[in-house]
Design an enzyme around this catalytic site. Structure first.
Site, PDB file in Angstrom:
ATOM      1  N   GLN A 200       0.820  -1.227   0.000  1.00  0.00           N
ATOM      2  CA  GLN A 200       0.000   0.000   0.000  1.00  0.00           C
ATOM      3  C   GLN A 200       0.844   1.263   0.000  1.00  0.00           C
ATOM      4  O   GLN A 200       0.315   2.346   0.271  1.00  0.00           O
ATOM      5  CB  GLN A 200      -0.928   0.010   1.230  1.00  0.00           C
ATOM      6  CG  GLN A 200      -1.916  -1.127   1.288  1.00  0.00           C
ATOM      7  CD  GLN A 200      -2.999  -1.036   0.207  1.00  0.00           C
ATOM      8  OE1 GLN A 200      -3.247   0.031  -0.356  1.00  0.00           O
ATOM      9  NE2 GLN A 200      -3.642  -2.158  -0.094  1.00  0.00           N
ATOM     10  N   LYS A 223      -1.338  -2.768  -7.684  1.00  0.00           N
ATOM     11  CA  LYS A 223      -1.743  -1.703  -6.768  1.00  0.00           C
ATOM     12  C   LYS A 223      -1.033  -0.393  -7.078  1.00  0.00           C
ATOM     13  O   LYS A 223      -1.266   0.618  -6.437  1.00  0.00           O
ATOM     14  CB  LYS A 223      -1.471  -2.118  -5.319  1.00  0.00           C
ATOM     15  CG  LYS A 223      -2.384  -3.265  -4.871  1.00  0.00           C
ATOM     16  CD  LYS A 223      -2.230  -3.530  -3.407  1.00  0.00           C
ATOM     17  CE  LYS A 223      -2.765  -4.892  -3.019  1.00  0.00           C
ATOM     18  NZ  LYS A 223      -4.205  -4.872  -2.777  1.00  0.00           N
TER      19      LYS A 223
HETATM   20  N1  PMP Z   1      -0.345  -6.648   1.979  1.00  0.00           N
HETATM   21  C1  PMP Z   1      -1.166  -5.590   1.976  1.00  0.00           C
HETATM   22  C2  PMP Z   1      -0.956  -4.484   2.973  1.00  0.00           C
HETATM   23  C3  PMP Z   1      -2.189  -5.518   1.027  1.00  0.00           C
HETATM   24  O1  PMP Z   1      -3.005  -4.461   1.002  1.00  0.00           O
HETATM   25  C4  PMP Z   1      -2.354  -6.572   0.096  1.00  0.00           C
HETATM   26  C5  PMP Z   1      -3.484  -6.561  -0.925  1.00  0.00           C
HETATM   27  N2  PMP Z   1      -4.700  -6.139  -0.423  1.00  0.00           N
HETATM   28  C6  PMP Z   1      -1.456  -7.642   0.149  1.00  0.00           C
HETATM   29  C7  PMP Z   1      -0.473  -7.645   1.105  1.00  0.00           C
HETATM   30  C8  PMP Z   1      -1.548  -8.800  -0.802  1.00  0.00           C
HETATM   31  O2  PMP Z   1      -1.338  -8.361  -2.112  1.00  0.00           O
HETATM   32  P1  PMP Z   1      -1.596  -9.350  -3.356  1.00  0.00           P
HETATM   33  O3  PMP Z   1      -2.970  -9.905  -3.143  1.00  0.00           O
HETATM   34  O4  PMP Z   1      -1.511  -8.441  -4.547  1.00  0.00           O
HETATM   35  O5  PMP Z   1      -0.548 -10.382  -3.325  1.00  0.00           O
END
Ligand code: PMP
Length: 404
Positions: A200, A223
Site C-alpha cells: 500500500q 496496486k
Molecule cells: N499486503 C497488503 C498491505 C495488502 O493491502 C495486500 C493486498 N490487499 C497484500 C499484502 C496482498 O497483495 P496481493 O494480493 O496483490 O498479493
C-alpha cells in the site's frame, strides 16, 4: 497537480456503472491502469511476444531486453544498489511466501519472527506456516485503539532470538503509516532482518529502499497502476545469496545432471519457469508513469482528499471511524450505526460508487475492534473532491432507506 490531465490517462474512469459515472474508491484493492501501461502490454503481445533469456532469434532478444529494462527501471526508482536485487514475483503474497520459505530455511527452532497486529493475512499466514515447519516462535507487535503500533512494546519483543521482523508500511484496512524507520533501526540493532510489506505504499509515497535500509521490500504491480499477476521482491544481495532457491525449474539453474543441479545467479535463482513477461514489461511502464509524477504532490493531493472525506463523513450521524492514527493516508474505514457494511456497499454500487466492504484480509484488526468488517473508501491520485461529494450525497440517500 493537473488531475484532469491525469484522469484523461485512465480510460476506465469514463465508464458508467448502472448508468452512473464511475466513482472508483477501491484503490486499496487494486488501482486502475493508465493508457501507457495498457498500450505497452498490448504492443508486447502484438509485436514482441517471445519467450525470454537464451533465445537466439530477434524477437526473443527484444523481449528479453524489454523485460530486463523494466527491472532496471524499477531498480532505479526504488534506489536499489543492483538490478539483480529486484526479483519478479506474482505479487506481494508471492514475495512474502518466497522469503518465508527461503529465508525461513535458514532459521532454527527457538528463533523468533515478529509481525504486527495490523498485518494483511498474506503477512501473517506464511509466518505461521514457517513457525509450524521450523518450530520458531511468532511474536506480535500490538496495536492501540487509534490503529497505531505500540512501538514501546515492540522494543521489548526484540532480542538476540529475533531473526526477522515483517511489518506493513501502510495498513490497507486503516491507512496507518507505520514508523518503519524506527522498526528497521531497532531490528538491526539486535541483528534481525526486516521485511516491509509495501503493497500500500509505493503508489502513495516515494520509497527508496537504501534510505529505508530494509532487507526486503515486497509489493504488487496491480496496486501501483501496473498489471495483475506481477510483483516484486527487493532483497539485499548478500542475503539473497545466502538463501536457497524457492522453486525449482527452468531458468533458475546453471547446470542440471540427473544427480545434481547447480543454481543460477541472482535474480534468476529465484525466478523459476517462464515468467509473466508482459506483466514485467507493463510494470516497468507503470514505474515510468510514477516517474512522470511528483510524488510529494501526489501525497499532498491524497491527503487533501482524506481530510475532506473525513470532515464530510464526520457530519453523518452514527458514523464510527476505524483507524485514526496521527500518520495516515488514503484509506477511510468506517461503519454507520445499525447498518450492515455489505448493504451500504451494494447500494453505493447501484449509484456507481465502488467501495470495499468486509474484513479486508485483516481479520485480527476486525477482531480487536470487535466488528466483522468495515466500509472502506481508498483513494488514488486520480480521485477528486467532486467524487467525494457524490459519495457523501449517495450515503445521505442510502442511510434513510436502510434505516427504514
Ligand atoms: N499486503 C497488503 C498491505 C495488502 O493491502 C495486500 C493486498 N490487499 C497484500 C499484502 C496482498 O497483495 P496481493 O494480493 O496483490 O498479493
Amino acid at each position: 497537480m493537473n488531475i484532469k490531465a491525469i484522469r484523461s490517462q485512465f480510460p476506465i474512469l469514463e465508464e458508467k456503472i448502472h448508468g452512473k459515472p464511475l466513482v472508483y474508491f477501491d484503490n486499496g484493492a487494486t488501482t486502475q491502469k493508465p493508457l501507457s501501461v495498457i498500450q505497452r502490454v498490448n504492443d508486447y503481445y502484438s509485436k514482441e511476444n517471445a519467450n525470454i533469456h537464451r533465445g537466439v532469434h530477434t524477437l526473443s532478444q527484444e523481449a528479453t531486453t524489454a523485460y530486463e529494462n523494466a527491472r532496471n527501471t524499477i531498480q532505479e526508482y526504488l534506489g536499489a544498489k543492483q538490478s539483480h536485487e529486484i526479483l519478479f514475483t506474482k505479487g506481494t503474497t508471492d514475495s512474502i511466501n518466497l522469503v518465508a520459505f527461503s529465508f525461513g530455511e535458514l532459521l532454527n527452532a527457538d528463533d523468533e519472527v515478529i509481525i504486527s497486529a495490523m498485518e494483511h493475512h498474506s503477512n501473517i499466514v506464511p509466518w505461521q506456516m514457517l513457525c509450524e515447519r521450523k518450530g520458531c516462535k511468532l511474536r506480535v507487535i500490538p496495536m492501540n485503539e487509534k490503529g497505531e503500533l505500540e512501538l514501546d512494546v515492540y522494543d521489548t519483543l526484540l532480542s538476540e532470538k529475533t531473526k526477522l521482523v515483517a511489518v506493513t508500511h501502510i495498513s490497507n484496512a486503516l491507512g496507518t503509516v507505520n514508523n518503519v524507520e524506527h522498526i528497521i533501526e531497532k531490528a538491526h540493532a539486535v541483528g534481525a532482518k526486516v521485511l516491509i510489506d509495501g503493497a500500500q505504499s509505493i503508489q502513495h509515497i516515494k520509497v527508496n529502499v537504501q534510505d529505508l535500509g530494509c532487507d526486503f521490500y515486497a509489493f504488487s504491480g496491480h496496486k501501483l497502476f501496473g498489471p495483475t499477476g506481477i510483483g516484486v521482491l527487493y532483497g539485499k544481495e548478500e542475503i539473497l545469496n545466502q538463501m536457497p532457491p524457492y522453486q525449482g525449474g527452468g531458468d533458475m539453474i546453471k547446470e542440471v545432471t540427473l544427480e545434481k543441479t547447480t543454481y543460477n545467479e541472482l535474480p534468476h535463482k529465484f525466478e523459476a519457469g517462464t515468467p509473466n513477461i508482459a506483466g514485467g514489461i507493463g510494470l516497468g511502464t507503470a514505474f515510468e508513469f510514477l516517474n512522470s509524477l511528483n510524488m510529494e504532490d501526489v501525497l499532498k493531493h491524497e491527503q487533501e482528499l482524506l481530510n475532506y472525506a473525513t470532515e464530510e463523513l464526520s457530519k453523518i450521524e452514527g458514523i464510527q471511524f476505524y483507524g485514526e492514527a496521527e500518520e495516515k493516508t488514503s484509506v477511510i474505514s468506517f461503519l454507520i450505526d445499525g447498518l450492515h457494511p455489505y448493504d451500504v456497499g451494494t447500494l453505493l454500487d447501484k449509484m456507481g460508487i465502488a467501495v470495499r466492504t468486509g474484513h479486508h484480509c485483516t481479520q485480527p484488526i476486525m477482531d480487536q475492534f470487535g466488528i466483522p468488517g468495515t466500509i472502506r473508501a481508498s483513494f488514488a491520485l486520480y480521485n477528486t473532491k467532486e467524487e467525494i461529494d457524490l459519495f457523501i450525497a449517495a450515503l445521505n440517500r442510502i442511510i434513510p432507506i436502510l434505516q427504514d
